[in-house]
Design an enzyme around this catalytic site. Structure first.
Site, short mmCIF file in Angstrom:
data_model
loop_
_atom_site.label_atom_id
_atom_site.label_comp_id
_atom_site.label_asym_id
_atom_site.label_seq_id
_atom_site.Cartn_x
_atom_site.Cartn_y
_atom_site.Cartn_z
N ARG A 84 0.81 -1.22 0.00
CA ARG A 84 0.00 0.00 0.00
C ARG A 84 0.84 1.28 0.00
O ARG A 84 0.54 2.23 -0.71
CB ARG A 84 -0.91 0.03 1.22
CG ARG A 84 -2.11 -0.89 1.15
CD ARG A 84 -2.95 -0.70 2.41
NE ARG A 84 -4.15 -1.53 2.37
CZ ARG A 84 -5.07 -1.50 3.32
NH1 ARG A 84 -4.92 -0.70 4.36
NH2 ARG A 84 -6.14 -2.27 3.24
N GLU A 169 -7.77 2.48 17.27
CA GLU A 169 -6.78 3.25 16.53
C GLU A 169 -5.92 4.12 17.43
O GLU A 169 -4.81 4.50 17.07
CB GLU A 169 -7.46 4.12 15.46
CG GLU A 169 -6.49 4.69 14.45
CD GLU A 169 -7.19 5.30 13.25
OE1 GLU A 169 -6.49 5.86 12.40
OE2 GLU A 169 -8.44 5.20 13.15
N SER A 185 -7.33 -3.45 11.25
CA SER A 185 -8.09 -2.54 12.08
C SER A 185 -9.24 -3.26 12.78
O SER A 185 -9.63 -2.90 13.90
CB SER A 185 -8.64 -1.38 11.25
OG SER A 185 -9.39 -1.87 10.15
N LEU A 186 -9.79 -4.29 12.12
CA LEU A 186 -10.85 -5.09 12.76
C LEU A 186 -10.29 -5.82 13.97
O LEU A 186 -10.93 -5.90 15.03
CB LEU A 186 -11.42 -6.08 11.75
CG LEU A 186 -12.59 -6.96 12.22
CD1 LEU A 186 -13.78 -6.10 12.57
CD2 LEU A 186 -12.95 -7.98 11.16
#
Length: 219
Positions: A84, A169, A185-186
């Site tokens: 990414r 976060e 993030s989950l």
């Protein structure tokens, strides 16, 4: 918000308030420079930067510059399938070089298959801009998407300040490194959120007993 382009909804100011509060109270933080930018956010005027999933690139979507030329292989051998951070940097540099939007193009795939495979994206494109994923090249920009650093915690969400716990976060668990993997993030929000809640207020109340002991010992 802090950044010009963000995947946050319009009007939602993500300013790092949790980390700021921690820093003001000398709570340990780590890796604050690790801010992940998603490389392909839909770039429409006066619209929130809707995230165009990297699954599109996985299914063959190509990055094209304003002249319609593909360029991803110029910044990495894996092209659109590079990590990414590399794709985001490549898209940004190309848009800066040309002064124009980069586009994401998957129009070479079958239209019915695309509409079935990406119904949420197609509905958003049609509703917000009258675009069709099977016919149109989609204007994109890298956008701030996730903070990998934050308040340093252990596996129970404990920070360096007794009584202060962090999850999601705001926390720096060490799961990410400098480049968050998809859906981590989950794990941060769901798994660690539940773990911290159980530790702090679960049936055993482990944290409550520990913090009470610390307060007593410290007078």
């Amino acid at each position: 918000g802090i950044y010009q382009h963000s995947t946050n909804p319009l009007g939602f100011n993500a300013l790092g308030s949790s980390v700021a509060l921690a820093r003001r109270n000398q709570v340990q933080t780590q890796d604050l420079e690790y801010v992940q930018f998603h490389p392909t956010a839909l770039n429409l005027p006066n619209e929130a930067k809707f995230l165009l999933t990297e699954a599109l690139r996985g299914e063959g979507a190509r990055l094209r510059n304003c002249d319609g030329v593909t360029f991803a292989k110029s910044f990495h051998p894996k092209g659109e399938l590079a990590p990414r951070d590399i794709v985001a940097r490549g898209v940004f540099q190309e848009s800066q070089r040309t002064g124009q939007n980069v586009t994401l193009d998957i129009t070479h795939r079958d239209a019915d298959w695309l509409h079935q495979r990406f119904p949420t994206i197609q509905a958003h494109l049609q509703d917000r801009a009258g675009l069709d994923i099977a016919k149109d090249r989609l204007p994109i920009t890298p956008a701030a998407h996730y903070t990998c650093g934050g308040i340093t915690t252990d596996l129970n969400g404990k920070t360096s300040l007794p009584g202060l716990y962090a999850a999601g976060e705001a926390a720096r668990t060490g799961l990410h490194g400098g480049n968050r993997l998809a859906s981590t993030s989950l794990l941060e929000g769901l798994v660690f959120g539940a773990s911290v809640a159980d530790y702090c207020g679960g049936k055993d109340g482990v944290a409550l007993h520990e913090e009470a002991k610390i307060l007593v010992e410290n007078g």
